[in-house]
Write a protein that holds these residues in place. Structure first.
Motif, PDB file in Angstrom:
ATOM      1  N   LEU A 159       8.336  -1.626   3.316  1.00 29.26           N
ATOM      2  CA  LEU A 159       9.057  -1.075   2.168  1.00 29.26           C
ATOM      3  C   LEU A 159      10.494  -0.743   2.539  1.00 29.26           C
ATOM      4  O   LEU A 159      11.413  -0.970   1.743  1.00 29.26           O
ATOM      5  N   TYR A 160      10.706  -0.235   3.737  1.00 25.13           N
ATOM      6  CA  TYR A 160      12.056   0.166   4.127  1.00 25.13           C
ATOM      7  C   TYR A 160      12.965  -1.040   4.344  1.00 25.13           C
ATOM      8  O   TYR A 160      14.173  -0.959   4.092  1.00 25.13           O
ATOM      9  N   GLN A 161      12.416  -2.152   4.771  1.00 21.80           N
ATOM     10  CA  GLN A 161      13.216  -3.381   4.837  1.00 21.80           C
ATOM     11  C   GLN A 161      13.616  -3.837   3.438  1.00 21.80           C
ATOM     12  O   GLN A 161      14.756  -4.268   3.216  1.00 21.80           O
ATOM     13  N   ILE A 162      12.692  -3.725   2.493  1.00 22.99           N
ATOM     14  CA  ILE A 162      13.018  -4.073   1.109  1.00 22.99           C
ATOM     15  C   ILE A 162      14.093  -3.140   0.575  1.00 22.99           C
ATOM     16  O   ILE A 162      15.007  -3.568  -0.142  1.00 22.99           O
ATOM     17  N   TYR A 163      14.002  -1.858   0.924  1.00 24.02           N
ATOM     18  CA  TYR A 163      15.039  -0.904   0.515  1.00 24.02           C
ATOM     19  C   TYR A 163      16.422  -1.379   0.970  1.00 24.02           C
ATOM     20  O   TYR A 163      17.385  -1.395   0.199  1.00 24.02           O
ATOM     21  N   ILE A 164      16.526  -1.756   2.248  1.00 25.67           N
ATOM     22  CA  ILE A 164      17.819  -2.165   2.820  1.00 25.67           C
ATOM     23  C   ILE A 164      18.357  -3.415   2.127  1.00 25.67           C
ATOM     24  O   ILE A 164      19.514  -3.460   1.688  1.00 25.67           O
ATOM     25  N   PHE A 165      17.511  -4.447   2.007  1.00 29.73           N
ATOM     26  CA  PHE A 165      17.982  -5.700   1.417  1.00 29.73           C
ATOM     27  C   PHE A 165      18.189  -5.577  -0.095  1.00 29.73           C
ATOM     28  O   PHE A 165      19.018  -6.297  -0.665  1.00 29.73           O
ATOM     29  N   SER A 166      17.470  -4.677  -0.747  1.00 29.84           N
ATOM     30  CA  SER A 166      17.692  -4.439  -2.172  1.00 29.84           C
ATOM     31  C   SER A 166      19.058  -3.795  -2.389  1.00 29.84           C
ATOM     32  O   SER A 166      19.792  -4.158  -3.325  1.00 29.84           O
ATOM     33  N   PHE A 167      19.404  -2.855  -1.529  1.00 29.67           N
ATOM     34  CA  PHE A 167      20.741  -2.246  -1.592  1.00 29.67           C
ATOM     35  C   PHE A 167      21.817  -3.309  -1.383  1.00 29.67           C
ATOM     36  O   PHE A 167      22.811  -3.362  -2.120  1.00 29.67           O
ATOM     37  N   LEU A 168      21.626  -4.177  -0.376  1.00 28.82           N
ATOM     38  CA  LEU A 168      22.609  -5.225  -0.089  1.00 28.82           C
ATOM     39  C   LEU A 168      22.690  -6.246  -1.220  1.00 28.82           C
ATOM     40  O   LEU A 168      23.767  -6.784  -1.503  1.00 28.82           O
ATOM     41  N   THR A 169      21.559  -6.524  -1.870  1.00 29.24           N
ATOM     42  CA  THR A 169      21.575  -7.422  -3.026  1.00 29.24           C
ATOM     43  C   THR A 169      22.428  -6.829  -4.140  1.00 29.24           C
ATOM     44  O   THR A 169      23.284  -7.514  -4.728  1.00 29.24           O
ATOM     45  N   GLY A 170      22.202  -5.555  -4.436  1.00 32.26           N
ATOM     46  CA  GLY A 170      23.029  -4.896  -5.445  1.00 32.26           C
ATOM     47  C   GLY A 170      24.495  -4.888  -5.061  1.00 32.26           C
ATOM     48  O   GLY A 170      25.374  -5.154  -5.892  1.00 32.26           O
ATOM     49  N   LEU A 171      24.779  -4.618  -3.788  1.00 29.66           N
ATOM     50  CA  LEU A 171      26.157  -4.553  -3.297  1.00 29.66           C
ATOM     51  C   LEU A 171      26.903  -5.864  -3.514  1.00 29.66           C
ATOM     52  O   LEU A 171      28.079  -5.871  -3.909  1.00 29.66           O
ATOM     53  N   THR A 172      26.225  -6.986  -3.270  1.00 26.06           N
ATOM     54  CA  THR A 172      26.898  -8.290  -3.316  1.00 26.06           C
ATOM     55  C   THR A 172      26.868  -8.954  -4.689  1.00 26.06           C
ATOM     56  O   THR A 172      27.711  -9.815  -4.976  1.00 26.06           O
ATOM     57  N   CYS A 173      25.910  -8.566  -5.546  1.00 24.79           N
ATOM     58  CA  CYS A 173      25.767  -9.253  -6.839  1.00 24.79           C
ATOM     59  C   CYS A 173      26.705  -8.685  -7.903  1.00 24.79           C
ATOM     60  O   CYS A 173      26.314  -8.457  -9.052  1.00 24.79           O
ATOM     61  N   VAL A 174      27.965  -8.486  -7.512  1.00 23.17           N
ATOM     62  CA  VAL A 174      28.965  -7.960  -8.441  1.00 23.17           C
ATOM     63  C   VAL A 174      29.859  -9.067  -9.005  1.00 23.17           C
ATOM     64  O   VAL A 174      30.845  -8.788  -9.683  1.00 23.17           O
ATOM     65  N   VAL A 175      29.505 -10.313  -8.723  1.00 23.19           N
ATOM     66  CA  VAL A 175      30.307 -11.445  -9.198  1.00 23.19           C
ATOM     67  C   VAL A 175      30.555 -11.412 -10.717  1.00 23.19           C
ATOM     68  O   VAL A 175      31.670 -11.704 -11.165  1.00 23.19           O
ATOM     69  N   PRO A 176      29.546 -11.054 -11.543  1.00 26.33           N
ATOM     70  CA  PRO A 176      29.821 -10.998 -12.987  1.00 26.33           C
ATOM     71  C   PRO A 176      30.964 -10.059 -13.345  1.00 26.33           C
ATOM     72  O   PRO A 176      31.692 -10.302 -14.325  1.00 26.33           O
ATOM     73  N   GLN A 209       0.823  -1.212   0.000  1.00 26.51           N
ATOM     74  CA  GLN A 209       0.000   0.000   0.000  1.00 26.51           C
ATOM     75  C   GLN A 209       0.860   1.265   0.000  1.00 26.51           C
ATOM     76  O   GLN A 209       0.712   2.155   0.846  1.00 26.51           O
ATOM     77  N   VAL A 210       1.773   1.316  -0.980  1.00 27.86           N
ATOM     78  CA  VAL A 210       2.621   2.492  -1.169  1.00 27.86           C
ATOM     79  C   VAL A 210       2.469   2.968  -2.607  1.00 27.86           C
ATOM     80  O   VAL A 210       1.900   2.269  -3.455  1.00 27.86           O
ATOM     81  N   SER A 211       2.981   4.149  -2.908  1.00 29.93           N
ATOM     82  CA  SER A 211       2.869   4.691  -4.259  1.00 29.93           C
ATOM     83  C   SER A 211       3.821   3.986  -5.210  1.00 29.93           C
ATOM     84  O   SER A 211       4.814   3.374  -4.786  1.00 29.93           O
ATOM     85  N   GLU A 212       3.511   4.068  -6.508  1.00 29.38           N
ATOM     86  CA  GLU A 212       4.371   3.458  -7.517  1.00 29.38           C
ATOM     87  C   GLU A 212       5.753   4.108  -7.530  1.00 29.38           C
ATOM     88  O   GLU A 212       6.761   3.438  -7.740  1.00 29.38           O
ATOM     89  N   SER A 213       5.822   5.414  -7.318  1.00 29.86           N
ATOM     90  CA  SER A 213       7.120   6.089  -7.314  1.00 29.86           C
ATOM     91  C   SER A 213       7.966   5.636  -6.127  1.00 29.86           C
ATOM     92  O   SER A 213       9.193   5.481  -6.249  1.00 29.86           O
ATOM     93  N   SER A 214       7.323   5.386  -4.977  1.00 32.76           N
ATOM     94  CA  SER A 214       8.054   4.864  -3.813  1.00 32.76           C
ATOM     95  C   SER A 214       8.566   3.455  -4.083  1.00 32.76           C
ATOM     96  O   SER A 214       9.704   3.118  -3.738  1.00 32.76           O
ATOM     97  N   ALA A 215       7.746   2.635  -4.720  1.00 31.21           N
ATOM     98  CA  ALA A 215       8.189   1.286  -5.097  1.00 31.21           C
ATOM     99  C   ALA A 215       9.313   1.352  -6.124  1.00 31.21           C
ATOM    100  O   ALA A 215      10.227   0.524  -6.118  1.00 31.21           O
ATOM    101  N   GLY A 216       9.269   2.357  -7.008  1.00 28.21           N
ATOM    102  CA  GLY A 216      10.323   2.516  -8.006  1.00 28.21           C
ATOM    103  C   GLY A 216      11.693   2.731  -7.398  1.00 28.21           C
ATOM    104  O   GLY A 216      12.715   2.418  -8.011  1.00 28.21           O
TER     105      GLY A 216
END
Length: 393
Positions: free
Chosen positions: A100-117, A43-50
């Motif tokens: 949403l803020y938990q997703i923000y944190i783990f999304s950042f960490l996912t990006g941080l660690t997925c540099v294997v390529p 129940q958040v805005s599309e821009s916030s989800a973006g």
């Protein structure tokens, strides 16, 4: 043990790198077709989800800057195997997030660690014979881009049937399978660099300041990926509007079309032997820009969107391969550091494009996204022309 002799780059090893690159980087892009579902569920805005997509790309840029240079300092396989553990925990964290803020944190960490390529690509460039370097980079990059685009197909389909959380549970399982394969098959590659991490990072800055070809590639890549990200982040919102009124599975299906474009660009290595770098890169950048004019003329029809996606992805993949081939020829012993400069710039550009596209969408809808995409495409072309003298040598 003789650590001076490099392992042989066999076809199975190259394919393992390509497939692993695609499946790892996919973790950064599963969220894009799911943004509308996440917005509704929380129940958040599309821009916030973006902002989820933006923070993932910022995390990726941070990982490129801090983790990828370690490939020149530590054993490559050991670094990759350890990183896989953190990828698993980060993706699982998204699946279990309750806000949403938990997703923000783990999304950042996912990006941080997925540099294997970005550890695999310099590895392939280092192990490949000089005459095969561009083709080897091209294959791994094809796996990478197919992973980016294919992730949208899979997540759109899974999200539509089982909900957005299911996709991230599946991603965690895929990560575990990859961890086993990498631990089993990937050879160890020992570093040549003998300095400290502080000096390593100083050398990254040195290359960024003193290598015009690296500067040109970094700016071109940043602006093109900003444009590319603006389109793909906004597509799910555009398709949800009339006249399409389509769900996440349709937005994800566009990844199939993008995959076709990525595969068509694999042959750029052969063209690079016949056409000068400057002319070939300029050609693909003009092709990239033409895709945005197609979106402008017919963005409310499926067939024009399909045509534009094919053209956009062919040109994006081709210019990316050309950029990386040019920088890896500069200092082979420092490929990870050179790639750090290039890819950090690349994903900073991507996060900026994602942010501006989301902002423009909230104010001006599709026309705002078109302005962002065209603007960054033109900036990339201007950079290429500004550095033309370095390619006349």
């Amino acid at each position: 043990m003789d650590t001076s002799q490099k392992p042989q780059l066999t076809a199975p090893l190259l394919w393992l790198m390509a497939i692993s690159s695609g499946l790892v980087v996919a973790n950064n892009y599963y969220n894009q077709p799911l943004l509308s579902l996440i917005a509704k569920d929380l129940q958040v805005s599309e821009s916030s989800a973006g902002n989820i997509a933006m923070l993932t790309q910022i995390g990726y840029a941070a990982g490129l800057l801090t983790i990828v240079p370690l490939g020149d300092l530590f054993r490559r396989k050991r670094l990759i195997v350890i990183d896989f553990l953190f990828i698993f925990l980060s993706v699982l964290g998204i699946a279990l997030s309750q806000s949403l803020y938990q997703i923000y944190i783990f999304s950042f960490l996912t990006g941080l660690t997925c540099v294997v390529p970005q550890l695999f690509i310099p590895m392939a460039a280092s192990l490949a014979r000089p005459e095969k370097r561009t083709q080897s980079i091209g294959l791994v990059m094809s796996g990478l881009l197919i992973g980016i685009l294919g992730s949208r197909i899979l997540s759109g389909w899974v999200g539509n049937l089982y909900g957005w959380r299911a996709m991230f549970f599946i991603a965690a399982g895929i990560t575990l399978v990859l961890w086993v394969m990498i631990s089993w098959k990937l050879p160890e590659l020992y570093p040549v660099y003998k300095g400290t991490y502080a000096k390593l990072m100083q050398s990254v800055l040195h290359y960024a300041r003193t290598e015009p070809a690296l500067q040109a590639a970094a700016l071109r890549g940043a602006f093109l990926f900003a444009s590319f990200s603006a389109f793909w982040t906004s597509l799910v919102f555009h398709l949800a509007q009339p006249p399409f009124n389509a769900g996440s599975e349709i937005a994800g299906a566009f990844g199939i079309i993008g995959m076709a474009g990525a595969l068509m660009a694999v042959g750029v290595g052969k063209l690079a032997k016949k056409v000068s770098f400057f002319k070939l890169t300029a050609f693909f950048m003009l092709i990239f820009l033409s895709a945005w004019f197609i979106f402008y003329q017919g963005g409310d029809q499926y067939w024009t969107l399909i045509l534009g996606v094919i053209i956009l992805d062919i040109a994006m993949q081709a210019t990316h391969i050309m950029n990386q081939s040019s920088i890896f020829a500069l200092h082979p012993e420092a490929n990870n550091r050179l790639n750090t400069v290039y890819m950090t710039s690349y994903f900073i550009g991507g996060s900026l494009g994602t942010f501006l596209a989301a902002l423009s969408w909230s104010h001006w809808q599709w026309n705002g996204v078109l302005a962002v995409g065209m603007g960054f495409s033109l900036l990339a072309l201007m950079v290429h022309m500004a550095f033309r003298r370095i390619y006349a040598k």
